[in-house]
Design a protein around this motif. Structure first.
Motif, PDB file in Angstrom:
ATOM      1  N   SER A   1       0.837  -1.200   0.000  1.00  0.00           N
ATOM      2  CA  SER A   1       0.000   0.000   0.000  1.00  0.00           C
ATOM      3  C   SER A   1       0.870   1.247   0.000  1.00  0.00           C
ATOM      4  O   SER A   1       2.054   1.218   0.335  1.00  0.00           O
ATOM      5  CB  SER A   1      -0.931   0.004   1.220  1.00  0.00           C
ATOM      6  OG  SER A   1      -0.158   0.099   2.400  1.00  0.00           O
ATOM      7  N   VAL A   2       0.262   2.342  -0.379  1.00  0.00           N
ATOM      8  CA  VAL A   2       0.935   3.633  -0.437  1.00  0.00           C
ATOM      9  C   VAL A   2       1.604   3.959   0.896  1.00  0.00           C
ATOM     10  O   VAL A   2       2.716   4.491   0.941  1.00  0.00           O
ATOM     11  CB  VAL A   2      -0.075   4.730  -0.856  1.00  0.00           C
ATOM     12  CG1 VAL A   2       0.449   6.113  -0.576  1.00  0.00           C
ATOM     13  CG2 VAL A   2      -0.441   4.569  -2.331  1.00  0.00           C
ATOM     14  N   SER A   3       0.954   3.613   2.002  1.00  0.00           N
ATOM     15  CA  SER A   3       1.492   3.959   3.329  1.00  0.00           C
ATOM     16  C   SER A   3       2.872   3.366   3.581  1.00  0.00           C
ATOM     17  O   SER A   3       3.655   3.931   4.340  1.00  0.00           O
ATOM     18  CB  SER A   3       0.536   3.516   4.437  1.00  0.00           C
ATOM     19  OG  SER A   3       0.399   2.120   4.441  1.00  0.00           O
ATOM     20  N   SER A   4       3.191   2.276   2.933  1.00  0.00           N
ATOM     21  CA  SER A   4       4.487   1.633   3.140  1.00  0.00           C
ATOM     22  C   SER A   4       5.630   2.352   2.425  1.00  0.00           C
ATOM     23  O   SER A   4       6.789   2.136   2.752  1.00  0.00           O
ATOM     24  CB  SER A   4       4.449   0.187   2.638  1.00  0.00           C
ATOM     25  OG  SER A   4       3.479  -0.544   3.350  1.00  0.00           O
ATOM     26  N   PHE A   5       5.294   3.203   1.464  1.00  0.00           N
ATOM     27  CA  PHE A   5       6.329   3.801   0.629  1.00  0.00           C
ATOM     28  C   PHE A   5       6.284   5.323   0.550  1.00  0.00           C
ATOM     29  O   PHE A   5       7.226   5.943   0.066  1.00  0.00           O
ATOM     30  CB  PHE A   5       6.245   3.202  -0.785  1.00  0.00           C
ATOM     31  CG  PHE A   5       6.386   1.708  -0.785  1.00  0.00           C
ATOM     32  CD1 PHE A   5       7.629   1.119  -0.644  1.00  0.00           C
ATOM     33  CD2 PHE A   5       5.268   0.900  -0.884  1.00  0.00           C
ATOM     34  CE1 PHE A   5       7.768  -0.259  -0.629  1.00  0.00           C
ATOM     35  CE2 PHE A   5       5.393  -0.483  -0.866  1.00  0.00           C
ATOM     36  CZ  PHE A   5       6.643  -1.063  -0.738  1.00  0.00           C
ATOM     37  N   MET A   6       5.221   5.933   1.031  1.00  0.00           N
ATOM     38  CA  MET A   6       5.083   7.392   0.937  1.00  0.00           C
ATOM     39  C   MET A   6       6.075   8.096   1.858  1.00  0.00           C
ATOM     40  O   MET A   6       6.558   7.532   2.836  1.00  0.00           O
ATOM     41  CB  MET A   6       3.663   7.818   1.297  1.00  0.00           C
ATOM     42  CG  MET A   6       3.312   7.625   2.746  1.00  0.00           C
ATOM     43  SD  MET A   6       1.586   8.071   3.064  1.00  0.00           S
ATOM     44  CE  MET A   6       1.557   7.973   4.855  1.00  0.00           C
ATOM     45  N   SER A   7       6.358   9.340   1.539  1.00  0.00           N
ATOM     46  CA  SER A   7       7.165  10.198   2.407  1.00  0.00           C
ATOM     47  C   SER A   7       6.220  10.845   3.412  1.00  0.00           C
ATOM     48  O   SER A   7       5.168  11.371   3.028  1.00  0.00           O
ATOM     49  CB  SER A   7       7.852  11.285   1.593  1.00  0.00           C
ATOM     50  OG  SER A   7       8.681  10.715   0.613  1.00  0.00           O
ATOM     51  N   THR A   8       6.578  10.813   4.669  1.00  0.00           N
ATOM     52  CA  THR A   8       5.702  11.394   5.690  1.00  0.00           C
ATOM     53  C   THR A   8       6.183  12.766   6.160  1.00  0.00           C
ATOM     54  O   THR A   8       5.427  13.494   6.786  1.00  0.00           O
ATOM     55  CB  THR A   8       5.567  10.463   6.906  1.00  0.00           C
ATOM     56  OG1 THR A   8       6.867  10.172   7.414  1.00  0.00           O
ATOM     57  CG2 THR A   8       4.867   9.169   6.521  1.00  0.00           C
TER      58      THR A   8
END
Length: 141
Positions: A73-80
Motif C-alpha cells: 500500500s501507499v502507506s508503506s512507501f510514501m514520504s511522511t
C-alpha cells in the motif's frame, strides 16, 4: 508588487490524491495516467499525511526485486515528512523556497487540511500575469 500575490490566487485546487491504503500499483498507474510525478496522501478528513512520488514508487519496485515481494500500500512507501505552504504565503516567499529547497511543488495546507498545491509553473503563471498587468497600465506622468 509581487509580494501582494498570494498562493491562494494561483494554486491548483483539483488534485489527484491517494489514501494510505491505496494499492501501490494503482497509485503508480494514476501517476502515469495523469502525467504527474507525485501526489499528496490524505486521510478521510482531508488532512495531509504524506506524499507519494515517482521516486517512492521506484524504491518500492527496487525493494520488491530484492525481497521478491511485489506491491503493498501507499502507506508503506510514501514520504511522511512533507513541507507545506500556507494559502496566505506570498509568491516571492514560495519562489525562494522552490530555489532553496529544490522542490517542484508544495502542498497548500490550511488548518491541517490539504486545499491545493502550488508548483513552479503556477509561480511562473503569477509572474506572467503580473507583468502583463503592469504592461497594460498607462505610464505615470
Amino acid at each position: 508588487m509581487l509580494k501582494s500575490i498570494k498562493v491562494r490566487d494561483y494554486m491548483t485546487h483539483h488534485l489527484v490524491t491517494f489514501r494510505s491504503d491505496t494499492d501501490l500499483f494503482l497509485a503508480a498507474d494514476r501517476l502515469l495516467e495523469h502525467r504527474i510525478s507525485g501526489a499528496p496522501v490524505v486521510d478521510s478528513q482531508g488532512h495531509l499525511i504524506g506524499m507519494l512520488s515517482e521516486g517512492d514508487c521506484l524504491r518500492a519496485i527496487l525493494s520488491s526485486a530484492y525481497y521478491d515481494s511485489a506491491g503493498g500500500s501507499v502507506s508503506s512507501f510514501m514520504s511522511t515528512q512533507v513541507e507545506t505552504v500556507s494559502p496566505e504565503a506570498d509568491i516571492i516567499e514560495v519562489c525562494q523556497r522552490f530555489l532553496r529547497d529544490k522542490r517542484r511543488r508544495f502542498p497548500v495546507v490550511e488548518e491541517g487540511v490539504l486545499i491545493g498545491q502550488i508548483s513552479r509553473r503556477d509561480v511562473l503563471r503569477a509572474v506572467k500575469a503580473f507583468a502583463q498587468h503592469d504592461a497594460d497600465q498607462p505610464p505615470e506622468v
